[in-house]
Motif scaffolding. Structure first.
Motif, PDB file in Angstrom:
ATOM      1  N   GLU A 279       0.879  -1.182   0.000  1.00  0.00           N
ATOM      2  CA  GLU A 279       0.000   0.000   0.000  1.00  0.00           C
ATOM      3  C   GLU A 279       0.905   1.216   0.000  1.00  0.00           C
ATOM      4  N   VAL A 280       0.771   2.066  -0.993  1.00  0.00           N
ATOM      5  CA  VAL A 280       1.671   3.215  -1.062  1.00  0.00           C
ATOM      6  C   VAL A 280       0.920   4.517  -1.353  1.00  0.00           C
ATOM      7  N   THR A 281       1.579   5.613  -1.028  1.00  0.00           N
ATOM      8  CA  THR A 281       1.061   6.936  -1.383  1.00  0.00           C
ATOM      9  C   THR A 281       2.135   7.625  -2.209  1.00  0.00           C
ATOM     10  N   VAL A 282       1.740   8.201  -3.323  1.00  0.00           N
ATOM     11  CA  VAL A 282       2.695   8.914  -4.164  1.00  0.00           C
ATOM     12  C   VAL A 282       2.399  10.403  -4.067  1.00  0.00           C
ATOM     13  N   SER A 283       3.410  11.180  -3.728  1.00  0.00           N
ATOM     14  CA  SER A 283       3.230  12.635  -3.644  1.00  0.00           C
ATOM     15  C   SER A 283       4.289  13.313  -4.489  1.00  0.00           C
ATOM     16  N   GLY A 284       4.237  14.619  -4.521  1.00  0.00           N
ATOM     17  CA  GLY A 284       5.278  15.363  -5.234  1.00  0.00           C
ATOM     18  C   GLY A 284       4.763  15.963  -6.513  1.00  0.00           C
ATOM     19  N   SER A 285       3.827  15.290  -7.160  1.00  0.00           N
ATOM     20  CA  SER A 285       3.226  15.917  -8.336  1.00  0.00           C
ATOM     21  C   SER A 285       2.017  16.730  -7.840  1.00  0.00           C
ATOM     22  N   ARG A 286       1.181  17.201  -8.742  1.00  0.00           N
ATOM     23  CA  ARG A 286       0.094  18.072  -8.304  1.00  0.00           C
ATOM     24  C   ARG A 286      -0.863  17.367  -7.343  1.00  0.00           C
ATOM     25  N   GLU A 287      -1.182  16.124  -7.666  1.00  0.00           N
ATOM     26  CA  GLU A 287      -2.115  15.391  -6.810  1.00  0.00           C
ATOM     27  C   GLU A 287      -1.358  14.353  -5.990  1.00  0.00           C
ATOM     28  N   THR A 292      -2.536   0.244  -4.152  1.00  0.00           N
ATOM     29  CA  THR A 292      -1.650  -0.903  -4.048  1.00  0.00           C
ATOM     30  C   THR A 292      -0.755  -0.930  -5.282  1.00  0.00           C
ATOM     31  N   CYS A 293       0.542  -1.025  -5.040  1.00  0.00           N
ATOM     32  CA  CYS A 293       1.455  -1.070  -6.182  1.00  0.00           C
ATOM     33  C   CYS A 293       1.365  -2.444  -6.836  1.00  0.00           C
ATOM     34  N   VAL A 294       1.070  -2.452  -8.134  1.00  0.00           N
ATOM     35  CA  VAL A 294       0.968  -3.746  -8.819  1.00  0.00           C
ATOM     36  C   VAL A 294       2.142  -3.954  -9.785  1.00  0.00           C
ATOM     37  N   GLY A 295       3.121  -3.068  -9.724  1.00  0.00           N
ATOM     38  CA  GLY A 295       4.309  -3.260 -10.561  1.00  0.00           C
ATOM     39  C   GLY A 295       4.641  -2.007 -11.340  1.00  0.00           C
ATOM     40  N   ILE A 296       5.458  -2.188 -12.378  1.00  0.00           N
ATOM     41  CA  ILE A 296       5.744  -1.062 -13.267  1.00  0.00           C
ATOM     42  C   ILE A 296       5.306  -1.431 -14.676  1.00  0.00           C
ATOM     43  N   ASP A 297       5.013  -0.405 -15.459  1.00  0.00           N
ATOM     44  CA  ASP A 297       4.581  -0.606 -16.834  1.00  0.00           C
ATOM     45  C   ASP A 297       5.812  -0.868 -17.717  1.00  0.00           C
ATOM     46  N   THR A 298       5.578  -1.249 -18.959  1.00  0.00           N
ATOM     47  CA  THR A 298       6.718  -1.541 -19.841  1.00  0.00           C
ATOM     48  C   THR A 298       7.568  -0.294 -20.091  1.00  0.00           C
ATOM     49  N   ASP A 299       7.038   0.892 -19.775  1.00  0.00           N
ATOM     50  CA  ASP A 299       7.824   2.115 -19.951  1.00  0.00           C
ATOM     51  C   ASP A 299       8.378   2.649 -18.635  1.00  0.00           C
ATOM     52  N   GLY A 300       8.234   1.888 -17.548  1.00  0.00           N
ATOM     53  CA  GLY A 300       8.811   2.305 -16.273  1.00  0.00           C
ATOM     54  C   GLY A 300       7.858   3.063 -15.364  1.00  0.00           C
ATOM     55  N   ALA A 301       6.639   3.379 -15.837  1.00  0.00           N
ATOM     56  CA  ALA A 301       5.672   4.077 -14.976  1.00  0.00           C
ATOM     57  C   ALA A 301       5.237   3.140 -13.850  1.00  0.00           C
ATOM     58  N   LEU A 302       5.013   3.739 -12.653  1.00  0.00           N
ATOM     59  CA  LEU A 302       4.545   2.929 -11.524  1.00  0.00           C
ATOM     60  C   LEU A 302       3.055   2.660 -11.700  1.00  0.00           C
ATOM     61  N   LEU A 303       2.633   1.427 -11.466  1.00  0.00           N
ATOM     62  CA  LEU A 303       1.218   1.085 -11.626  1.00  0.00           C
ATOM     63  C   LEU A 303       0.588   0.935 -10.246  1.00  0.00           C
ATOM     64  N   LEU A 304      -0.418   1.770 -10.000  1.00  0.00           N
ATOM     65  CA  LEU A 304      -1.103   1.749  -8.708  1.00  0.00           C
ATOM     66  C   LEU A 304      -2.542   1.347  -8.900  1.00  0.00           C
ATOM     67  N   GLU A 305      -2.976   0.353  -8.153  1.00  0.00           N
ATOM     68  CA  GLU A 305      -4.391  -0.008  -8.205  1.00  0.00           C
ATOM     69  C   GLU A 305      -5.091   0.727  -7.085  1.00  0.00           C
ATOM     70  N   GLU A 306      -6.015   1.583  -7.494  1.00  0.00           N
ATOM     71  CA  GLU A 306      -6.708   2.378  -6.490  1.00  0.00           C
ATOM     72  C   GLU A 306      -7.736   1.489  -5.805  1.00  0.00           C
ATOM     73  N   GLY A 307      -7.646   1.439  -4.494  1.00  0.00           N
ATOM     74  CA  GLY A 307      -8.572   0.547  -3.792  1.00  0.00           C
ATOM     75  C   GLY A 307      -9.049   1.198  -2.527  1.00  0.00           C
ATOM     76  N   GLY A 308      -9.473   0.397  -1.588  1.00  0.00           N
ATOM     77  CA  GLY A 308      -9.925   0.916  -0.314  1.00  0.00           C
ATOM     78  C   GLY A 308     -11.266   1.594  -0.467  1.00  0.00           C
ATOM     79  N   PRO A 309     -11.743   2.196   0.617  1.00  0.00           N
ATOM     80  CA  PRO A 309     -13.043   2.841   0.572  1.00  0.00           C
ATOM     81  C   PRO A 309     -13.060   3.902  -0.519  1.00  0.00           C
ATOM     82  N   ARG A 317      -1.411   5.014 -13.842  1.00  0.00           N
ATOM     83  CA  ARG A 317       0.014   5.081 -14.160  1.00  0.00           C
ATOM     84  C   ARG A 317       0.623   6.333 -13.541  1.00  0.00           C
ATOM     85  N   VAL A 318       1.675   6.167 -12.783  1.00  0.00           N
ATOM     86  CA  VAL A 318       2.312   7.329 -12.160  1.00  0.00           C
ATOM     87  C   VAL A 318       3.706   7.497 -12.771  1.00  0.00           C
ATOM     88  N   LEU A 319       3.956   8.700 -13.291  1.00  0.00           N
ATOM     89  CA  LEU A 319       5.212   8.910 -14.015  1.00  0.00           C
ATOM     90  C   LEU A 319       6.323   9.482 -13.136  1.00  0.00           C
TER      91      LEU A 319
END
Ligand code: BT5
Length: 331
Positions: A279-287, A292-309, A317-319
């Protein structure tokens, strides 16, 4: 390579004495020139034994980062074949960007014993104590678009991990650029670009790795989050040999990236990722995003599955950004 570098390379590779005459013939210089270079190497701290009837033998090398000490151990074709070594500089990344503007070729490496203004991402600082660690920047000229440049941080991450693992340590990578050993940051990577409209003119990949410093070299604030190879393994690293091996791993990973794209390097990256399934939080960009991190995309972007309530199970995709792991990533 310079004559001095060639002498050092020949002496390092010899298992016995090498005569001044043999060295002179091999390098196409006079015996007097060989003698002069050997004397200057000795003044730098190289222990070279000279026996009148037998020649020279390298007994020990100082722990100095020089173009010769690294160059004599290089196995690369182009990475590090041009090298600028500085005792002190502000930031090797700034130096490499400057060299990029003056037209220096791909593979040029800038290394410093100390940085007075070592940079992290987003204006942060990289602590760069003198003479104990590695601070280096690679000047690259890949034919890619600017959006692909961050993938080179990941490529470099794999190269750093492979090199550190050869010291017998387990290495993980925290997206995008933290190399983690024992739950603490051992190395960081800063990739910067010089772009021409939609193409990259040059990319500078800066790598800082803590090798032989102990925690007293760091400010208090880093004691709980930073580590070094010395602290983790109790062994002192031969920095020149480590740098040469790192450049070798980098060139192999980079060539694979150039030939087949990031997807070919991604498996090596993914198997060291500390974030997968967390379970991760990504900050630093505008939002700010959580999921849940499900891996990285073929271009290196972080893949987050939005879950929870309120989450919808969509994969985002987070760049870019900073990742915080709920509960830390050391366990
Ligand atoms: C990075 O930034 O991790 C990229 C660091 C890149 C450094 C290299 S050294 C050669 C080249 N020349 C440069 O000027 N830079 C590159 P970031 O993800 O923003 O992490 C920075 C944070 O790491 C800081 O805010 C500290 O919390 C922590 N930090 C600073 N120095 C450290 C060190 N020596 N070891 C471990 N953590 C450190």
């Amino acid at each position: 390579m310079s004559t001095r570098g060639s002498i050092l390379q020949a002496l390092s590779g010899a298992d016995s004495y090498l005569s001044g005459q043999a060295l002179a013939e091999k390098l196409g210089v006079s015996r007097a020139a060989v003698w002069k270079h050997v004397e200057s190497l000795k003044r730098e701290g190289y222990l070279i034994e000279g026996v009148r009837s037998r020649g020279y033998r390298l007994v020990g090398a100082p722990d100095l980062l020089t173009a010769e000490s690294i160059g004599s151990l290089l196995t690369t074709e182009r990475v590090g074949r041009e090298m600028v070594v500085r005792v002190v500089t502000g930031s090797t990344n700034s130096d490499a960007l400057e060299l990029g503007r003056t037209g220096k070729p791909e593979g040029t490496v800038v290394i410093a014993e100390e940085q007075t203004a070592g940079r992290g991402r987003l204006g942060r600082t990289w602590e760069s104590a003198r003479g104990v660690n590695l601070y280096l920047s690679l000047l690259l000229r890949p034919d890619i678009v600017p959006a692909e440049a961050p993938q080179l941080s990941l490529v470099a991450g794999v190269a750093v991990a492979l090199t550190v693992e050869e010291e017998g340590l387990d290495c993980s990578i925290k997206w995008p650029n933290d190399i983690v050993v024992g739950g603490k940051k051992l190395a960081g990577i800063l990739t910067e670009i010089e772009a021409e409209t939609d193409r990259v003119a040059c990319v500078v990949v800066g790598i800082g790795i803590n090798l032989n410093s102990n925690l007293t070299h760091f400010p208090d604030a880093l004691h709980d989050i930073a580590t070094t190879i010395l602290v983790e393994s109790g062994t002192t690293i031969d920095r020149a040999a480590f740098a040469a091996r790192l450049l070798g791993h980098f060139e192999r990973c980079y060539d694979l990236f150039l030939r087949e794209g990031f997807a070919a390097v991604a498996p090596e990256w993914e198997r060291r990722s500390v974030l997968k399934g967390r379970e991760v939080t990504v900050s630093g960009s505008r939002e700010e995003f959580s999921g849940t991190c499900v891996g990285i995309d073929t271009d290196g972007a972080l893949l987050l599955e939005e879950g929870g309530p309120g989450g919808n199970g969509q994969v985002r995709r987070v760049l870019a950004g900073d990742v915080t792991v709920t509960g830390g990533y050391s366990s």
